[in-house]
Scaffold this motif. Sequence first.
Motif, PDB file in Angstrom:
ATOM      1  N   GLY A 118      -0.436  -2.207  36.427  1.00 48.83           N
ATOM      2  CA  GLY A 118       0.735  -1.344  36.302  1.00 48.83           C
ATOM      3  C   GLY A 118       2.044  -2.054  36.582  1.00 48.83           C
ATOM      4  N   ARG A 119       2.047  -2.910  37.568  1.00 49.42           N
ATOM      5  CA  ARG A 119       3.247  -3.700  37.880  1.00 49.42           C
ATOM      6  C   ARG A 119       2.818  -5.133  38.053  1.00 49.42           C
ATOM      7  NH1 ARG A 119       6.522  -1.062  42.492  1.00 49.42           N
ATOM      8  NH2 ARG A 119       7.545  -3.084  42.405  1.00 49.42           N
ATOM      9  N   LYS A 120       3.357  -5.992  37.218  1.00 47.74           N
ATOM     10  CA  LYS A 120       2.894  -7.370  37.108  1.00 47.74           C
ATOM     11  C   LYS A 120       2.979  -8.158  38.409  1.00 47.74           C
ATOM     12  CE  LYS A 120       2.936 -10.848  33.552  1.00 47.74           C
ATOM     13  NZ  LYS A 120       1.658 -10.574  32.984  1.00 47.74           N
ATOM     14  N   ASN A 121       4.031  -7.966  39.196  1.00 46.43           N
ATOM     15  CA  ASN A 121       4.219  -8.785  40.394  1.00 46.43           C
ATOM     16  C   ASN A 121       3.766  -8.096  41.675  1.00 46.43           C
ATOM     17  OD1 ASN A 121       5.304 -10.919  38.909  1.00 46.43           O
ATOM     18  ND2 ASN A 121       7.315  -9.928  38.883  1.00 46.43           N
ATOM     19  N   LYS A 122       2.953  -7.065  41.550  1.00 52.71           N
ATOM     20  CA  LYS A 122       2.482  -6.333  42.717  1.00 52.71           C
ATOM     21  C   LYS A 122       1.027  -6.709  42.985  1.00 52.71           C
ATOM     22  CE  LYS A 122       3.700  -2.024  43.965  1.00 52.71           C
ATOM     23  NZ  LYS A 122       3.754  -0.557  43.987  1.00 52.71           N
ATOM     24  N   THR A 123       0.672  -6.883  44.255  1.00 48.22           N
ATOM     25  CA  THR A 123      -0.718  -7.178  44.585  1.00 48.22           C
ATOM     26  C   THR A 123      -1.557  -5.914  44.420  1.00 48.22           C
ATOM     27  OG1 THR A 123      -0.470  -6.625  46.922  1.00 48.22           O
ATOM     28  CG2 THR A 123      -0.005  -8.920  46.267  1.00 48.22           C
ATOM     29  N   LEU A 124      -2.869  -6.080  44.325  1.00 46.02           N
ATOM     30  CA  LEU A 124      -3.737  -4.914  44.192  1.00 46.02           C
ATOM     31  C   LEU A 124      -3.631  -4.014  45.411  1.00 46.02           C
ATOM     32  CD1 LEU A 124      -6.988  -6.314  42.551  1.00 46.02           C
ATOM     33  CD2 LEU A 124      -5.310  -4.781  41.556  1.00 46.02           C
ATOM     34  N   GLY A 125      -3.560  -4.622  46.590  1.00 51.63           N
ATOM     35  CA  GLY A 125      -3.432  -3.825  47.814  1.00 51.63           C
ATOM     36  C   GLY A 125      -2.191  -2.962  47.776  1.00 51.63           C
ATOM     37  N   ALA A 126      -1.070  -3.530  47.372  1.00 54.19           N
ATOM     38  CA  ALA A 126       0.173  -2.766  47.293  1.00 54.19           C
ATOM     39  C   ALA A 126       0.085  -1.695  46.215  1.00 54.19           C
ATOM     40  CB  ALA A 126       1.347  -3.703  47.028  1.00 54.19           C
ATOM     41  N   ALA A 127      -0.576  -1.996  45.108  1.00 56.56           N
ATOM     42  CA  ALA A 127      -0.712  -1.013  44.026  1.00 56.56           C
ATOM     43  C   ALA A 127      -1.504   0.202  44.497  1.00 56.56           C
ATOM     44  CB  ALA A 127      -1.377  -1.644  42.817  1.00 56.56           C
ATOM     45  N   PHE A 128      -2.517  -0.005  45.332  1.00 55.71           N
ATOM     46  CA  PHE A 128      -3.352   1.097  45.799  1.00 55.71           C
ATOM     47  C   PHE A 128      -2.754   1.838  46.988  1.00 55.71           C
ATOM     48  CE2 PHE A 128      -6.568  -0.978  43.223  1.00 55.71           C
ATOM     49  CZ  PHE A 128      -7.156   0.118  42.626  1.00 55.71           C
ATOM     50  N   ARG A 129      -1.659   1.337  47.551  1.00 62.34           N
ATOM     51  CA  ARG A 129      -1.026   2.009  48.681  1.00 62.34           C
ATOM     52  C   ARG A 129       0.150   2.886  48.284  1.00 62.34           C
ATOM     53  NH1 ARG A 129      -2.276  -2.894  51.376  1.00 62.34           N
ATOM     54  NH2 ARG A 129      -0.242  -3.736  50.849  1.00 62.34           N
ATOM     55  N   THR A 130       0.517   2.921  47.019  1.00 58.58           N
ATOM     56  CA  THR A 130       1.631   3.783  46.618  1.00 58.58           C
ATOM     57  C   THR A 130       1.214   5.240  46.749  1.00 58.58           C
ATOM     58  OG1 THR A 130       1.039   3.849  44.285  1.00 58.58           O
ATOM     59  CG2 THR A 130       2.519   2.070  44.984  1.00 58.58           C
ATOM     60  N   SER A 131       2.160   6.095  47.086  1.00 60.23           N
ATOM     61  CA  SER A 131       1.837   7.510  47.288  1.00 60.23           C
ATOM     62  C   SER A 131       1.308   8.151  46.002  1.00 60.23           C
ATOM     63  CB  SER A 131       3.052   8.266  47.805  1.00 60.23           C
ATOM     64  OG  SER A 131       4.125   8.160  46.898  1.00 60.23           O
ATOM     65  N   MET A 179      -1.801  10.649  34.828  1.00 62.02           N
ATOM     66  CA  MET A 179      -1.459   9.311  35.310  1.00 62.02           C
ATOM     67  C   MET A 179      -0.188   8.836  34.632  1.00 62.02           C
ATOM     68  SD  MET A 179      -5.129   7.447  35.240  1.00 62.02           S
ATOM     69  CE  MET A 179      -4.470   5.973  35.959  1.00 62.02           C
ATOM     70  N   ASP A 180       0.669   8.160  35.403  1.00 61.35           N
ATOM     71  CA  ASP A 180       1.860   7.533  34.847  1.00 61.35           C
ATOM     72  C   ASP A 180       1.460   6.128  34.439  1.00 61.35           C
ATOM     73  OD1 ASP A 180       4.317   6.620  34.167  1.00 61.35           O
ATOM     74  OD2 ASP A 180       5.079   6.520  36.207  1.00 61.35           O
ATOM     75  N   ILE A 181       1.579   5.806  33.146  1.00 63.34           N
ATOM     76  CA  ILE A 181       1.126   4.500  32.677  1.00 63.34           C
ATOM     77  C   ILE A 181       2.275   3.565  32.396  1.00 63.34           C
ATOM     78  CG2 ILE A 181      -1.004   5.396  31.714  1.00 63.34           C
ATOM     79  CD1 ILE A 181       0.443   5.153  28.950  1.00 63.34           C
ATOM     80  N   SER A 182       3.476   3.941  32.825  1.00 62.81           N
ATOM     81  CA  SER A 182       4.620   3.085  32.534  1.00 62.81           C
ATOM     82  C   SER A 182       4.452   1.743  33.217  1.00 62.81           C
ATOM     83  CB  SER A 182       5.911   3.751  32.997  1.00 62.81           C
ATOM     84  OG  SER A 182       5.865   3.966  34.386  1.00 62.81           O
ATOM     85  N   GLU A 183       4.949   0.718  32.572  1.00 59.83           N
ATOM     86  CA  GLU A 183       4.827  -0.643  33.088  1.00 59.83           C
ATOM     87  C   GLU A 183       5.992  -0.982  33.998  1.00 59.83           C
ATOM     88  OE1 GLU A 183       2.578  -3.250  31.740  1.00 59.83           O
ATOM     89  OE2 GLU A 183       1.384  -1.763  30.714  1.00 59.83           O
ATOM     90  N   GLY A 184       6.933  -0.057  34.195  1.00 59.23           N
ATOM     91  CA  GLY A 184       8.135  -0.322  34.970  1.00 59.23           C
ATOM     92  C   GLY A 184       7.935  -0.084  36.451  1.00 59.23           C
ATOM     93  N   GLU A 185       9.045   0.167  37.129  1.00 59.61           N
ATOM     94  CA  GLU A 185       9.045   0.357  38.569  1.00 59.61           C
ATOM     95  C   GLU A 185       8.403   1.673  38.943  1.00 59.61           C
ATOM     96  OE1 GLU A 185      10.307  -1.836  40.952  1.00 59.61           O
ATOM     97  OE2 GLU A 185      10.333  -3.184  39.249  1.00 59.61           O
ATOM     98  N   ASP A 186       7.762   1.711  40.116  1.00 65.63           N
ATOM     99  CA  ASP A 186       7.224   2.942  40.655  1.00 65.63           C
ATOM    100  C   ASP A 186       8.361   3.802  41.181  1.00 65.63           C
ATOM    101  OD1 ASP A 186       4.597   2.433  40.186  1.00 65.63           O
ATOM    102  OD2 ASP A 186       4.234   1.505  42.136  1.00 65.63           O
ATOM    103  N   SER A 187       8.177   5.092  41.185  1.00 62.15           N
ATOM    104  CA  SER A 187       9.214   5.983  41.673  1.00 62.15           C
ATOM    105  C   SER A 187       9.275   6.014  43.189  1.00 62.15           C
ATOM    106  CB  SER A 187       9.001   7.397  41.130  1.00 62.15           C
ATOM    107  OG  SER A 187       7.738   7.865  41.541  1.00 62.15           O
ATOM    108  N   ASP A 188       8.232   5.515  43.883  1.00 58.09           N
ATOM    109  CA  ASP A 188       8.214   5.534  45.340  1.00 58.09           C
ATOM    110  C   ASP A 188       9.104   4.450  45.927  1.00 58.09           C
ATOM    111  OD1 ASP A 188       5.894   6.776  44.441  1.00 58.09           O
ATOM    112  OD2 ASP A 188       4.604   5.278  45.346  1.00 58.09           O
ATOM    113  N   GLY A 189       9.451   3.449  45.150  1.00 64.69           N
ATOM    114  CA  GLY A 189      10.235   2.339  45.659  1.00 64.69           C
ATOM    115  C   GLY A 189       9.390   1.288  46.352  1.00 64.69           C
ATOM    116  N   ASP A 190       8.047   1.331  46.171  1.00 63.71           N
ATOM    117  CA  ASP A 190       7.151   0.330  46.793  1.00 63.71           C
ATOM    118  C   ASP A 190       7.242  -0.993  46.093  1.00 63.71           C
ATOM    119  OD1 ASP A 190       6.387   2.315  48.444  1.00 63.71           O
ATOM    120  OD2 ASP A 190       4.372   2.561  47.638  1.00 63.71           O
TER     121      ASP A 190
END
Length: 190
Positions: A118-131, A179-190
Amino acid sequence: MKTELPYFDLCVANIPYNISSPLTFKLLAHRPAFRAAIIMYQHEFAMRLVARPGDSMYSRLAVNTQLLARVSHLLKVGRNNFRPPPKVDSSVVRIEPRHPPPPIPLLEWDGLVRLAFGRKNKTLGAAFRTSRTLLALEQNYITFKALSMGASSSQQPQQQSEASIAALGSSEVAAAAGMDISEGEDSDGD
Protein backbone atom coordinates in the motif's frame (compact mmCIF):
# COMPACT_ATOMS: atom_id res chain seq x y z
CA MET A 1 -14.33 -6.58 -18.61
CA LYS A 2 -17.74 -8.06 -19.09
CA THR A 3 -17.16 -10.09 -22.25
CA GLU A 4 -16.89 -13.85 -21.86
CA LEU A 5 -13.84 -15.32 -23.58
CA PRO A 6 -14.28 -18.32 -25.89
CA TYR A 7 -12.17 -21.45 -25.51
CA PHE A 8 -8.59 -20.94 -26.65
CA ASP A 9 -5.24 -22.63 -26.16
CA LEU A 10 -2.90 -19.84 -27.22
CA CYS A 11 -3.36 -16.08 -27.06
CA VAL A 12 -1.28 -13.61 -29.11
CA ALA A 13 -2.34 -9.99 -28.72
CA ASN A 14 -1.39 -6.34 -28.93
CA ILE A 15 -3.90 -4.88 -26.50
CA PRO A 16 -4.99 -1.34 -25.61
CA TYR A 17 -2.68 -0.41 -22.75
CA ASN A 18 -5.48 0.96 -20.57
CA ILE A 19 -6.96 -2.54 -20.09
CA SER A 20 -3.69 -4.34 -19.36
CA SER A 21 -4.36 -5.32 -15.75
CA PRO A 22 -8.03 -6.35 -16.05
CA LEU A 23 -7.31 -8.34 -19.23
CA THR A 24 -4.32 -10.10 -17.68
CA PHE A 25 -6.35 -11.30 -14.70
CA LYS A 26 -9.34 -12.18 -16.89
CA LEU A 27 -7.00 -14.39 -18.95
CA LEU A 28 -5.62 -16.01 -15.79
CA ALA A 29 -9.18 -16.70 -14.59
CA HIS A 30 -10.21 -18.28 -17.90
CA ARG A 31 -11.16 -21.95 -17.66
CA PRO A 32 -10.13 -24.29 -19.08
CA ALA A 33 -6.69 -22.78 -18.65
CA PHE A 34 -4.82 -21.87 -21.80
CA ARG A 35 -1.31 -23.06 -22.65
CA ALA A 36 0.35 -19.67 -23.10
CA ALA A 37 -0.31 -16.02 -23.89
CA ILE A 38 2.09 -13.76 -25.78
CA ILE A 39 0.99 -10.18 -25.17
CA MET A 40 2.41 -6.77 -26.02
CA TYR A 41 2.14 -4.40 -23.06
CA GLN A 42 3.38 -0.91 -22.34
CA HIS A 43 7.04 -1.35 -21.35
CA GLU A 44 6.63 -0.09 -17.76
CA PHE A 45 3.67 -2.41 -17.14
CA ALA A 46 5.59 -5.37 -18.59
CA MET A 47 8.56 -4.63 -16.31
CA ARG A 48 6.23 -4.57 -13.31
CA LEU A 49 4.79 -7.96 -14.38
CA VAL A 50 8.18 -9.66 -14.55
CA ALA A 51 9.85 -7.88 -11.59
CA ARG A 52 11.44 -10.08 -8.93
CA PRO A 53 11.61 -9.52 -5.16
CA GLY A 54 14.12 -6.77 -4.43
CA ASP A 55 13.56 -4.97 -7.76
CA SER A 56 12.28 -1.41 -7.54
CA MET A 57 9.40 -2.37 -9.87
CA TYR A 58 8.27 -5.30 -7.65
CA SER A 59 4.64 -4.65 -6.75
CA ARG A 60 1.27 -6.17 -5.98
CA LEU A 61 0.83 -6.77 -9.71
CA ALA A 62 4.00 -8.89 -9.88
CA VAL A 63 3.13 -10.85 -6.72
CA ASN A 64 -0.37 -11.78 -7.86
CA THR A 65 0.54 -12.49 -11.47
CA GLN A 66 3.56 -14.63 -10.58
CA LEU A 67 1.49 -16.53 -8.01
CA LEU A 68 -0.87 -17.61 -10.80
CA ALA A 69 1.51 -17.87 -13.78
CA ARG A 70 5.10 -18.04 -15.00
CA VAL A 71 5.83 -14.68 -16.58
CA SER A 72 8.83 -13.91 -18.80
CA HIS A 73 9.92 -10.87 -20.77
CA LEU A 74 10.60 -11.76 -24.40
CA LEU A 75 11.62 -8.49 -26.06
CA LYS A 76 11.38 -4.73 -25.96
CA VAL A 77 9.70 -3.02 -28.92
CA GLY A 78 10.78 0.58 -29.41
CA ARG A 79 8.28 3.28 -30.28
CA ASN A 80 10.02 3.88 -33.61
CA ASN A 81 8.84 0.46 -34.84
CA PHE A 82 5.31 1.88 -35.25
CA ARG A 83 3.83 4.45 -37.64
CA PRO A 84 2.89 6.89 -36.29
CA PRO A 85 5.19 6.35 -33.29
CA PRO A 86 3.38 6.19 -29.93
CA LYS A 87 4.60 8.12 -26.89
CA VAL A 88 5.69 4.96 -25.01
CA ASP A 89 7.84 1.90 -25.64
CA SER A 90 6.31 -1.58 -25.61
CA SER A 91 7.41 -5.04 -24.49
CA VAL A 92 6.30 -8.55 -25.37
CA VAL A 93 5.62 -10.88 -22.41
CA ARG A 94 4.89 -14.61 -22.23
CA ILE A 95 2.39 -15.78 -19.60
CA GLU A 96 1.96 -19.48 -18.79
CA PRO A 97 -0.70 -20.28 -16.15
CA ARG A 98 0.34 -22.57 -13.29
CA HIS A 99 -1.48 -25.91 -13.30
CA PRO A 100 -3.25 -26.32 -10.95
CA PRO A 101 -3.76 -22.81 -9.53
CA PRO A 102 -2.56 -22.43 -5.93
CA PRO A 103 -5.12 -23.63 -3.35
CA ILE A 104 -5.45 -20.34 -1.44
CA PRO A 105 -8.33 -17.91 -0.95
CA LEU A 106 -7.26 -15.37 -3.57
CA LEU A 107 -9.32 -12.40 -2.38
CA GLU A 108 -7.88 -12.74 1.13
CA TRP A 109 -4.39 -13.10 -0.34
CA ASP A 110 -4.88 -9.98 -2.44
CA GLY A 111 -6.06 -8.07 0.63
CA LEU A 112 -2.83 -9.00 2.43
CA VAL A 113 -0.72 -8.03 -0.59
CA ARG A 114 -2.60 -4.71 -0.85
CA LEU A 115 -1.63 -3.98 2.75
CA ALA A 116 1.97 -4.98 2.17
CA PHE A 117 2.37 -2.81 -0.94
CA GLY A 118 0.00 0.00 0.00
CA ARG A 119 2.81 2.42 0.77
CA LYS A 120 6.15 1.76 -0.84
CA ASN A 121 8.40 3.17 1.89
CA LYS A 122 6.51 1.75 4.87
CA THR A 123 7.60 -1.38 6.71
CA LEU A 124 5.15 -4.25 7.10
CA GLY A 125 5.00 -3.65 10.85
CA ALA A 126 4.05 -0.01 10.33
CA ALA A 127 1.50 -0.96 7.66
CA PHE A 128 -0.25 -3.33 10.09
CA ARG A 129 -0.29 -0.77 12.92
CA THR A 130 -2.37 1.88 11.15
CA SER A 131 -5.80 2.40 12.69
CA ARG A 132 -7.50 1.78 9.33
CA THR A 133 -5.75 -1.56 8.88
CA LEU A 134 -6.48 -2.68 12.44
CA LEU A 135 -10.15 -1.75 12.00
CA ALA A 136 -10.35 -3.65 8.68
CA LEU A 137 -8.69 -6.73 10.22
CA GLU A 138 -11.10 -6.64 13.17
CA GLN A 139 -14.13 -6.33 10.86
CA ASN A 140 -12.84 -9.16 8.66
CA TYR A 141 -12.32 -11.39 11.69
CA ILE A 142 -15.87 -10.72 12.91
CA THR A 143 -17.22 -11.51 9.44
CA PHE A 144 -15.11 -14.67 9.24
CA LYS A 145 -16.38 -15.90 12.60
CA ALA A 146 -20.00 -15.18 11.61
CA LEU A 147 -19.59 -17.00 8.30
CA SER A 148 -17.84 -19.99 9.86
CA MET A 149 -20.79 -20.44 12.24
CA GLY A 150 -23.39 -19.84 9.52
CA ALA A 151 -24.39 -21.39 6.26
CA SER A 152 -22.01 -22.92 3.76
CA SER A 153 -21.36 -21.30 0.37
CA SER A 154 -23.67 -22.14 -2.50
CA GLN A 155 -20.98 -21.59 -5.18
CA GLN A 156 -18.76 -24.40 -6.30
CA PRO A 157 -15.06 -23.96 -5.30
CA GLN A 158 -14.02 -23.78 -8.99
CA GLN A 159 -16.45 -20.91 -9.64
CA GLN A 160 -15.20 -19.07 -6.54
CA SER A 161 -11.59 -19.46 -7.69
CA GLU A 162 -12.28 -18.12 -11.20
CA ALA A 163 -14.19 -15.12 -9.83
CA SER A 164 -11.41 -14.43 -7.32
CA ILE A 165 -8.67 -14.45 -9.96
CA ALA A 166 -10.60 -12.15 -12.28
CA ALA A 167 -11.30 -9.79 -9.38
CA LEU A 168 -7.59 -9.33 -8.66
CA GLY A 169 -7.37 -6.87 -11.53
CA SER A 170 -10.37 -4.89 -10.31
CA SER A 171 -10.47 -2.03 -7.85
CA GLU A 172 -14.21 -2.56 -7.29
CA VAL A 173 -13.47 -5.68 -5.23
CA ALA A 174 -11.47 -3.72 -2.69
CA ALA A 175 -14.17 -1.07 -2.50
CA ALA A 176 -16.81 -3.75 -1.91
CA ALA A 177 -14.67 -5.19 0.87
CA GLY A 178 -14.40 -1.73 2.44
CA MET A 179 -10.68 -1.46 1.79
CA ASP A 180 -8.88 1.68 0.66
CA ILE A 181 -6.53 0.60 -2.12
CA SER A 182 -4.99 3.97 -2.87
CA GLU A 183 -1.24 3.94 -3.25
CA GLY A 184 -0.90 7.36 -1.60
CA GLU A 185 -0.62 8.53 1.98
CA ASP A 186 -2.71 7.03 4.76
CA SER A 187 -5.29 9.30 6.33
CA ASP A 188 -4.00 8.49 9.84
CA GLY A 189 -0.72 10.28 9.23
CA ASP A 190 1.33 7.13 10.07
